[in-house]
Each structure stands twice: as C-alpha cells, then as structure tokens.
Design a protein around this motif. Structure first.
Motif, PDB file in Angstrom:
ATOM      1  N   HIS A 129      45.214  32.745  13.493  1.00 49.57           N
ATOM      2  CA  HIS A 129      45.745  33.168  14.794  1.00 49.57           C
ATOM      3  C   HIS A 129      46.878  34.154  14.540  1.00 49.57           C
ATOM      4  CE1 HIS A 129      46.984  31.737  19.124  1.00 49.57           C
ATOM      5  NE2 HIS A 129      46.755  33.044  19.051  1.00 49.57           N
ATOM      6  N   LEU A 130      46.707  35.360  15.000  1.00 53.83           N
ATOM      7  CA  LEU A 130      47.704  36.419  14.820  1.00 53.83           C
ATOM      8  C   LEU A 130      48.463  36.606  16.121  1.00 53.83           C
ATOM      9  CD1 LEU A 130      48.894  38.705  13.085  1.00 53.83           C
ATOM     10  CD2 LEU A 130      46.961  40.132  13.759  1.00 53.83           C
ATOM     11  N   LEU A 131      49.775  36.396  16.059  1.00 46.57           N
ATOM     12  CA  LEU A 131      50.636  36.543  17.230  1.00 46.57           C
ATOM     13  C   LEU A 131      51.415  37.851  17.102  1.00 46.57           C
ATOM     14  CD1 LEU A 131      52.096  32.912  17.535  1.00 46.57           C
ATOM     15  CD2 LEU A 131      49.915  33.813  18.363  1.00 46.57           C
ATOM     16  N   GLN A 132      51.194  38.768  18.052  1.00 46.82           N
ATOM     17  CA  GLN A 132      51.846  40.062  18.030  1.00 46.82           C
ATOM     18  C   GLN A 132      52.981  40.058  19.053  1.00 46.82           C
ATOM     19  OE1 GLN A 132      50.599  41.246  15.365  1.00 46.82           O
ATOM     20  NE2 GLN A 132      49.088  42.813  15.833  1.00 46.82           N
ATOM     21  N   VAL A 133      54.205  40.103  18.583  1.00 54.67           N
ATOM     22  CA  VAL A 133      55.360  40.056  19.472  1.00 54.67           C
ATOM     23  C   VAL A 133      55.622  41.442  20.032  1.00 54.67           C
ATOM     24  CG1 VAL A 133      57.823  39.542  19.671  1.00 54.67           C
ATOM     25  CG2 VAL A 133      56.359  38.099  18.236  1.00 54.67           C
ATOM     26  N   THR A 134      55.322  41.604  21.317  1.00 59.03           N
ATOM     27  CA  THR A 134      55.618  42.876  21.981  1.00 59.03           C
ATOM     28  C   THR A 134      56.776  42.638  22.950  1.00 59.03           C
ATOM     29  OG1 THR A 134      53.943  42.622  23.736  1.00 59.03           O
ATOM     30  CG2 THR A 134      53.252  43.665  21.680  1.00 59.03           C
ATOM     31  N   SER A 135      56.633  43.019  24.184  1.00 62.58           N
ATOM     32  CA  SER A 135      57.739  42.890  25.133  1.00 62.58           C
ATOM     33  C   SER A 135      57.212  42.901  26.554  1.00 62.58           C
ATOM     34  CB  SER A 135      58.731  44.039  24.940  1.00 62.58           C
ATOM     35  OG  SER A 135      59.664  44.108  25.998  1.00 62.58           O
ATOM     36  N   MET A 136      57.947  42.258  27.439  1.00 63.94           N
ATOM     37  CA  MET A 136      57.599  42.321  28.856  1.00 63.94           C
ATOM     38  C   MET A 136      57.663  43.765  29.366  1.00 63.94           C
ATOM     39  SD  MET A 136      61.061  41.204  30.848  1.00 63.94           S
ATOM     40  CE  MET A 136      60.647  42.277  32.201  1.00 63.94           C
ATOM     41  N   GLY A 137      58.425  44.626  28.656  1.00 62.90           N
ATOM     42  CA  GLY A 137      58.565  46.018  29.044  1.00 62.90           C
ATOM     43  C   GLY A 137      57.562  46.948  28.391  1.00 62.90           C
ATOM     44  N   ALA A 138      56.561  46.376  27.705  1.00 67.00           N
ATOM     45  CA  ALA A 138      55.591  47.220  27.008  1.00 67.00           C
ATOM     46  C   ALA A 138      54.713  48.010  27.966  1.00 67.00           C
ATOM     47  CB  ALA A 138      54.715  46.362  26.094  1.00 67.00           C
ATOM     48  N   GLY A 139      54.683  47.594  29.231  1.00 65.51           N
ATOM     49  CA  GLY A 139      53.845  48.296  30.198  1.00 65.51           C
ATOM     50  C   GLY A 139      54.472  49.550  30.774  1.00 65.51           C
ATOM     51  N   GLY A 140      55.720  49.821  30.418  1.00 66.07           N
ATOM     52  CA  GLY A 140      56.360  51.021  30.951  1.00 66.07           C
ATOM     53  C   GLY A 140      57.755  51.188  30.391  1.00 66.07           C
ATOM     54  N   GLY A 141      58.188  52.421  30.245  1.00 63.57           N
ATOM     55  CA  GLY A 141      59.502  52.688  29.676  1.00 63.57           C
ATOM     56  C   GLY A 141      60.623  52.497  30.682  1.00 63.57           C
ATOM     57  N   PHE A 142      61.828  52.377  30.146  1.00 60.34           N
ATOM     58  CA  PHE A 142      63.024  52.222  30.980  1.00 60.34           C
ATOM     59  C   PHE A 142      64.137  53.024  30.338  1.00 60.34           C
ATOM     60  CE2 PHE A 142      66.597  50.010  32.984  1.00 60.34           C
ATOM     61  CZ  PHE A 142      66.116  49.859  34.283  1.00 60.34           C
ATOM     62  N   ALA A 143      64.964  53.649  31.149  1.00 59.05           N
ATOM     63  CA  ALA A 143      66.026  54.518  30.638  1.00 59.05           C
ATOM     64  C   ALA A 143      66.834  53.828  29.552  1.00 59.05           C
ATOM     65  CB  ALA A 143      66.949  54.935  31.780  1.00 59.05           C
ATOM     66  N   SER A 144      67.034  54.511  28.447  1.00 58.17           N
ATOM     67  CA  SER A 144      67.834  54.122  27.276  1.00 58.17           C
ATOM     68  C   SER A 144      67.112  53.181  26.310  1.00 58.17           C
ATOM     69  CB  SER A 144      69.191  53.503  27.668  1.00 58.17           C
ATOM     70  OG  SER A 144      69.052  52.155  28.085  1.00 58.17           O
ATOM     71  N   THR A 145      66.008  52.564  26.740  1.00 59.38           N
ATOM     72  CA  THR A 145      65.226  51.723  25.827  1.00 59.38           C
ATOM     73  C   THR A 145      63.781  52.211  25.752  1.00 59.38           C
ATOM     74  OG1 THR A 145      64.729  50.126  27.592  1.00 59.38           O
ATOM     75  CG2 THR A 145      66.661  49.687  26.212  1.00 59.38           C
ATOM     76  N   GLY A 146      63.582  53.478  26.047  1.00 58.74           N
ATOM     77  CA  GLY A 146      62.229  54.036  26.066  1.00 58.74           C
ATOM     78  C   GLY A 146      61.531  54.008  24.724  1.00 58.74           C
ATOM     79  N   MET A 147      62.290  54.243  23.642  1.00 56.46           N
ATOM     80  CA  MET A 147      61.667  54.242  22.320  1.00 56.46           C
ATOM     81  C   MET A 147      61.219  52.838  21.929  1.00 56.46           C
ATOM     82  SD  MET A 147      63.706  56.968  22.680  1.00 56.46           S
ATOM     83  CE  MET A 147      65.377  56.520  22.214  1.00 56.46           C
ATOM     84  N   TYR A 148      62.018  51.833  22.295  1.00 55.43           N
ATOM     85  CA  TYR A 148      61.649  50.440  22.015  1.00 55.43           C
ATOM     86  C   TYR A 148      60.365  50.092  22.771  1.00 55.43           C
ATOM     87  CZ  TYR A 148      61.951  45.344  21.846  1.00 55.43           C
ATOM     88  OH  TYR A 148      61.672  44.011  21.657  1.00 55.43           O
ATOM     89  N   ALA A 149      60.322  50.439  24.052  1.00 56.74           N
ATOM     90  CA  ALA A 149      59.141  50.154  24.856  1.00 56.74           C
ATOM     91  C   ALA A 149      57.925  50.892  24.322  1.00 56.74           C
ATOM     92  CB  ALA A 149      59.395  50.534  26.314  1.00 56.74           C
ATOM     93  N   ALA A 150      58.132  52.113  23.844  1.00 55.75           N
ATOM     94  CA  ALA A 150      57.017  52.904  23.319  1.00 55.75           C
ATOM     95  C   ALA A 150      56.414  52.253  22.085  1.00 55.75           C
ATOM     96  CB  ALA A 150      57.496  54.314  22.986  1.00 55.75           C
ATOM     97  N   GLY A 151      57.262  51.773  21.185  1.00 56.55           N
ATOM     98  CA  GLY A 151      56.760  51.095  19.988  1.00 56.55           C
ATOM     99  C   GLY A 151      55.997  49.836  20.336  1.00 56.55           C
ATOM    100  N   LYS A 152      56.532  49.068  21.287  1.00 58.52           N
ATOM    101  CA  LYS A 152      55.870  47.834  21.701  1.00 58.52           C
ATOM    102  C   LYS A 152      54.571  48.128  22.449  1.00 58.52           C
ATOM    103  CE  LYS A 152      58.784  44.832  20.051  1.00 58.52           C
ATOM    104  NZ  LYS A 152      58.379  43.974  18.901  1.00 58.52           N
ATOM    105  N   ALA A 153      54.557  49.207  23.242  1.00 56.80           N
ATOM    106  CA  ALA A 153      53.343  49.583  23.958  1.00 56.80           C
ATOM    107  C   ALA A 153      52.248  49.994  22.980  1.00 56.80           C
ATOM    108  CB  ALA A 153      53.636  50.721  24.935  1.00 56.80           C
ATOM    109  N   ALA A 154      52.640  50.722  21.935  1.00 67.48           N
ATOM    110  CA  ALA A 154      51.665  51.117  20.915  1.00 67.48           C
ATOM    111  C   ALA A 154      51.091  49.890  20.219  1.00 67.48           C
ATOM    112  CB  ALA A 154      52.330  52.042  19.901  1.00 67.48           C
ATOM    113  N   LEU A 155      51.955  48.941  19.868  1.00 70.88           N
ATOM    114  CA  LEU A 155      51.489  47.711  19.234  1.00 70.88           C
ATOM    115  C   LEU A 155      50.596  46.916  20.181  1.00 70.88           C
ATOM    116  CD1 LEU A 155      51.464  45.683  16.935  1.00 70.88           C
ATOM    117  CD2 LEU A 155      53.636  44.762  17.795  1.00 70.88           C
ATOM    118  N   ASP A 156      50.952  46.908  21.457  1.00 69.82           N
ATOM    119  CA  ASP A 156      50.166  46.216  22.473  1.00 69.82           C
ATOM    120  C   ASP A 156      48.734  46.768  22.506  1.00 69.82           C
ATOM    121  OD1 ASP A 156      49.117  45.688  25.288  1.00 69.82           O
ATOM    122  OD2 ASP A 156      51.007  44.595  25.378  1.00 69.82           O
TER     123      ASP A 156
END
Length: 271
Positions: A129-156
């Motif tokens: 069982h592989l658990l991929q930790v992304t983020s609740m914000g992976a579905g869209g970027g937010f000002a100042s944390t856009g790069m974090y969301a982008a990385g998580k969205a790509a992993l998603d």
C-alpha cells in the motif's frame, strides 16, 4: 501479522506521528529522513522494531539503494508513506530557478524516485500500500504557496496514473490530501523567497487571514492512517481532516459553479 512500514520525512511532523503510531500498533518501521538523529530515542524505546535510514529523497541513486536496504531490513515492505516535503514560501515572481528546482526535487521528484524504487519490491510480493502525501490545496494554487501546491498537484496527478498502473500487481495507492497540521513546515521546513515590496499589502492581508493558529497536532491524523491501512479495499484518495474536508468540498463546488457560468463560452469550441 505485523506490517513493515517505510516512511520518508519520518523525523518530524506527520512522518514522526505515523512512525510512532505504527510502532504503538506493534508494526515495524524503516524511518527515513535527512537527519535521523531525532529518532534515536524512539529507536531505543522500540529495539528491533525501528530502523533509522539517513536518506535524501532528491538523490535518485541514494533512494534506490535506501529502499533496497529498507526491504532487506525486515524482509518485506507493506506500507510505504511518501511524506518527505518542504515549503517554498513566496510569490511566483519572486522565486529563483534554484529555489524552484530544489523545491520540486524534494516534493515531486523525491516522491517519484521512492515510488519507482519500491514498486519492484511490492510487485514481487504481490501486495503493498503506497500512501502519497499531497495536500488539501493540491486542487488549486493560493497566493504565496503556489509552488507548494504545484508540487503536490503534480504528485497527485502522477499518483492517479500510478494507481491504475500497479493495481494489477496487487498494489494499492492512496492519495492523502492532508489538511493543515502543526508539522513545522512553516518554520524548519520552509525556504522563503526574497520579498518584493510591491507584494507587501498582499502579504499583510494573507497574514491577517491565516492568523497564528498552526493547526492541530500531527498525532491527531495518525488514527485515520492506521484505520486506512487496515482496509482491504482502501480509497484512491482521502481528505484527512474534518475542517479540510469541508474546505475541499467548498473549493470543488466553487469551481463547478464557475464552469457552469461559462458553459456557453466553453461550448463554442467543438473539441
């Protein structure tokens, strides 16, 4: 039967909480992190059940070697948690190439390297069982944390594809859309851009919006994960956090509403 876990980013935050929960359940853990010294006491408390593994997930060759050592430590791998991550905080315009590449090397490529390295082991045993930790914000970027969301969205997105690819081998994949927990991500795990004064008003607005609440303790998420790994047919994705569940549903509803509002324009094209 006790399970064998391989957890990255295990020395603090969610990784540490999952490690402690697995050990408390009688499972065995290979805990990987760049700095494994914080895990020394935990290793002494659980002799023979915890193996510390110093590992930089951005180093693909080191990941392959480390995963082989992890699989050999207890003879198998049952649960793999791709948790290692950092935060690049700042506006998109401010980020340097070096910062962006270093960020994605850990948050995206690091998780891909681990996934690639563990699949042969899980396929050989016909389970895992592989658990991929992304983020609740992976579905869209937010000002100042856009790069974090982008990385998580790509992993998603990659994890969705991966789940389809490895399912025939008996391997399960669950995308964990984590909420905001007090993991130290905004302190020890943060790289900040050089602030552009033109964004000062927006930064002030964001600080006011977020306040000083760091979120709940990571240990409060651990029972969810322990329940998840015990399921015979786990979900492909799971929002972890009651508040986060509501926020994600609100974001999805707002996006659906926007699609509907511009449906006539969308349908002008035949594709």
């Amino acid at each position: 039967m006790t399970r064998v876990w391989f957890i990255t980013g295990a020395s603090r935050g969610l990784g540490r909480a999952f490690t402690e929960a697995a050990l408390a359940a009688g499972d065995r853990v290979v805990a990987a992190a760049r700095n494994v010294e914080p895990l020394a006491e935990l290793e002494r408390e659980h002799p023979g059940a915890l193996v510390r593994l110093a590992l930089d997930v951005s180093d693909r060759a080191a990941v392959r070697e480390g995963v082989d050592r992890a699989a050999a430590a207890f003879g198998r791998l049952d649960v793999v948690v791709n948790n290692a991550g950092t935060l690049l905080y700042g506006m998109v315009e401010e980020a340097t190439e070096e910062q962006l590449r270093a960020h994605f090397d850990v948050n995206f490529f690091g998780a891909v390297w681990v996934s690639q390295a563990v699949i042969p082991h899980l396929r050989a045993q016909g389970s895992g069982h592989l658990l991929q930790v992304t983020s609740m914000g992976a579905g869209g970027g937010f000002a100042s944390t856009g790069m974090y969301a982008a990385g998580k969205a790509a992993l998603d997105s990659v994890s969705e594809a991966l789940a389809m690819e490895v399912e025939p081998f008996g391997i399960k994949v669950t995308i964990l859309q984590m909420g905001g927990y007090d993991t130290g991500l905004f302190t020890t795990g943060t790289t900040a851009t050089e602030p552009d004064p033109r964004y000062a008003p927006l930064r002030a607005k964001l600080a006011e919006m977020w306040g000083e609440d760091a979120g709940p303790d990571p240990s409060t998420a651990a029972p969810v994960i322990m329940e998840l790994v015990g399921l015979a047919d786990p979900p492909r994705r799971l929002i972890v956090g009651s508040v986060s569940y509501d926020l994600v549903r609100q974001m999805e509803a707002a996006r659906a509403e926007q699609y509907a509002a511009w449906e006539s324009l969308s349908r002008m094209a035949p594709g």
